[in-house]
Design a protein around this motif. Sequence first.
Motif, mmCIF file in Angstrom:
data_model
loop_
_atom_site.group_PDB
_atom_site.id
_atom_site.type_symbol
_atom_site.label_atom_id
_atom_site.label_comp_id
_atom_site.label_asym_id
_atom_site.label_seq_id
_atom_site.Cartn_x
_atom_site.Cartn_y
_atom_site.Cartn_z
ATOM 1 N N LEU A 88 3.423 -0.831 3.956
ATOM 2 C CA LEU A 88 3.087 0.551 3.634
ATOM 3 C C LEU A 88 4.372 1.237 3.171
ATOM 4 O O LEU A 88 5.340 1.300 3.926
ATOM 5 C CB LEU A 88 2.525 1.210 4.894
ATOM 6 C CG LEU A 88 1.622 2.397 4.803
ATOM 7 C CD1 LEU A 88 0.439 2.150 3.875
ATOM 8 C CD2 LEU A 88 1.097 2.765 6.177
ATOM 9 N N VAL A 89 4.398 1.698 1.912
ATOM 10 C CA VAL A 89 5.598 2.327 1.369
ATOM 11 C C VAL A 89 5.346 3.809 1.129
ATOM 12 O O VAL A 89 4.259 4.221 0.741
ATOM 13 C CB VAL A 89 6.066 1.641 0.061
ATOM 14 C CG1 VAL A 89 6.469 0.213 0.316
ATOM 15 C CG2 VAL A 89 5.008 1.697 -1.012
ATOM 16 N N GLN A 90 6.383 4.612 1.375
ATOM 17 C CA GLN A 90 6.312 6.061 1.163
ATOM 18 C C GLN A 90 6.269 6.358 -0.325
ATOM 19 O O GLN A 90 7.034 5.806 -1.100
ATOM 20 C CB GLN A 90 7.535 6.731 1.790
ATOM 21 C CG GLN A 90 7.488 8.245 1.791
ATOM 22 C CD GLN A 90 6.535 8.787 2.832
ATOM 23 O OE1 GLN A 90 6.538 8.345 3.971
ATOM 24 N NE2 GLN A 90 5.729 9.754 2.448
ATOM 25 N N ALA A 118 0.868 -1.178 0.000
ATOM 26 C CA ALA A 118 0.000 0.000 0.000
ATOM 27 C C ALA A 118 0.906 1.229 0.000
ATOM 28 O O ALA A 118 2.081 1.142 0.348
ATOM 29 C CB ALA A 118 -0.903 -0.014 1.223
ATOM 30 N N ARG A 119 0.346 2.381 -0.394
ATOM 31 C CA ARG A 119 1.152 3.599 -0.487
ATOM 32 C C ARG A 119 0.689 4.629 0.535
ATOM 33 O O ARG A 119 -0.494 4.748 0.814
ATOM 34 C CB ARG A 119 1.039 4.189 -1.889
ATOM 35 C CG ARG A 119 1.542 3.244 -2.968
ATOM 36 C CD ARG A 119 1.529 3.870 -4.360
ATOM 37 N NE ARG A 119 0.319 4.592 -4.727
ATOM 38 C CZ ARG A 119 -0.702 4.085 -5.389
ATOM 39 N NH1 ARG A 119 -0.698 2.829 -5.745
ATOM 40 N NH2 ARG A 119 -1.735 4.836 -5.710
ATOM 41 N N ILE A 120 1.662 5.383 1.061
ATOM 42 C CA ILE A 120 1.355 6.512 1.933
ATOM 43 C C ILE A 120 2.143 7.719 1.445
ATOM 44 O O ILE A 120 3.338 7.629 1.161
ATOM 45 C CB ILE A 120 1.665 6.207 3.421
ATOM 46 C CG1 ILE A 120 1.225 7.392 4.309
ATOM 47 C CG2 ILE A 120 3.109 5.832 3.634
ATOM 48 C CD1 ILE A 120 1.196 7.078 5.786
ATOM 49 N N ALA A 121 1.463 8.844 1.298
ATOM 50 C CA ALA A 121 2.101 10.089 0.865
ATOM 51 C C ALA A 121 2.540 10.881 2.100
ATOM 52 O O ALA A 121 2.113 10.606 3.215
ATOM 53 C CB ALA A 121 1.125 10.910 0.026
ATOM 54 N N ALA A 122 3.363 11.869 1.879
ATOM 55 C CA ALA A 122 3.878 12.694 2.968
ATOM 56 C C ALA A 122 2.762 13.397 3.744
ATOM 57 O O ALA A 122 2.893 13.648 4.935
ATOM 58 C CB ALA A 122 4.863 13.728 2.423
ATOM 59 N N ASP A 123 1.624 13.682 3.082
ATOM 60 C CA ASP A 123 0.516 14.370 3.755
ATOM 61 C C ASP A 123 -0.428 13.422 4.484
ATOM 62 O O ASP A 123 -1.455 13.835 5.012
ATOM 63 C CB ASP A 123 -0.264 15.230 2.760
ATOM 64 C CG ASP A 123 -1.048 14.406 1.748
ATOM 65 O OD1 ASP A 123 -0.914 13.157 1.719
ATOM 66 O OD2 ASP A 123 -1.817 15.010 0.978
ATOM 67 N N GLY A 124 -0.104 12.124 4.527
ATOM 68 C CA GLY A 124 -0.934 11.147 5.227
ATOM 69 C C GLY A 124 -1.960 10.459 4.352
ATOM 70 O O GLY A 124 -2.752 9.654 4.840
ATOM 71 N N THR A 125 -1.972 10.746 3.055
ATOM 72 C CA THR A 125 -2.904 10.093 2.143
ATOM 73 C C THR A 125 -2.459 8.650 1.907
ATOM 74 O O THR A 125 -1.318 8.403 1.516
ATOM 75 C CB THR A 125 -2.995 10.844 0.802
ATOM 76 O OG1 THR A 125 -3.445 12.181 1.067
ATOM 77 C CG2 THR A 125 -3.951 10.160 -0.150
#
Length: 141
Positions: free
Chosen positions: A138-140, A38-45
């Motif tokens: 969970l990857v950045q 799964a992906r996580i963006a710097a803004d928490g998305t």
Amino acid sequence: MSVRPALAAAFGAAALLAALAAPAGAAPAETVTVAPTARIAADGTVTLSGTYRCLPGTGPVLISSSVSQADARVKHGIGGSGARCDGAEHRWENTGKVTSETLAPGTAHVEATLMELRPAGIAPLPVLHATENQDVTLVQQ
């Protein structure tokens, strides 16, 4: 209350009702899977994805998803999307922003639920088609 928390609460309540009202098991031809990453963006998305297969029903079918990390009791609703139930396998993807707790890259737990809102009098009756619980990475982004 913003739209996302309201949707997450509605999906959560519907999932609980579905668990109480659903038959003992979903049809074997009906499945939902969760991608191992799964992906996580710097803004928490957070973006979760997978596949699903379901048979035609009489009401709209939704795919809800949640993610937890560290404390399994704290689940964050991550979006929701409509499903097309025609017996074929389809891809799903839900995106949502986590605001109450910061998630970090690493291991997380995802729950995905495929649920129909079947017409039944005044209020639709939630009918569970399939559910999946899986650990993911969970990857950045």
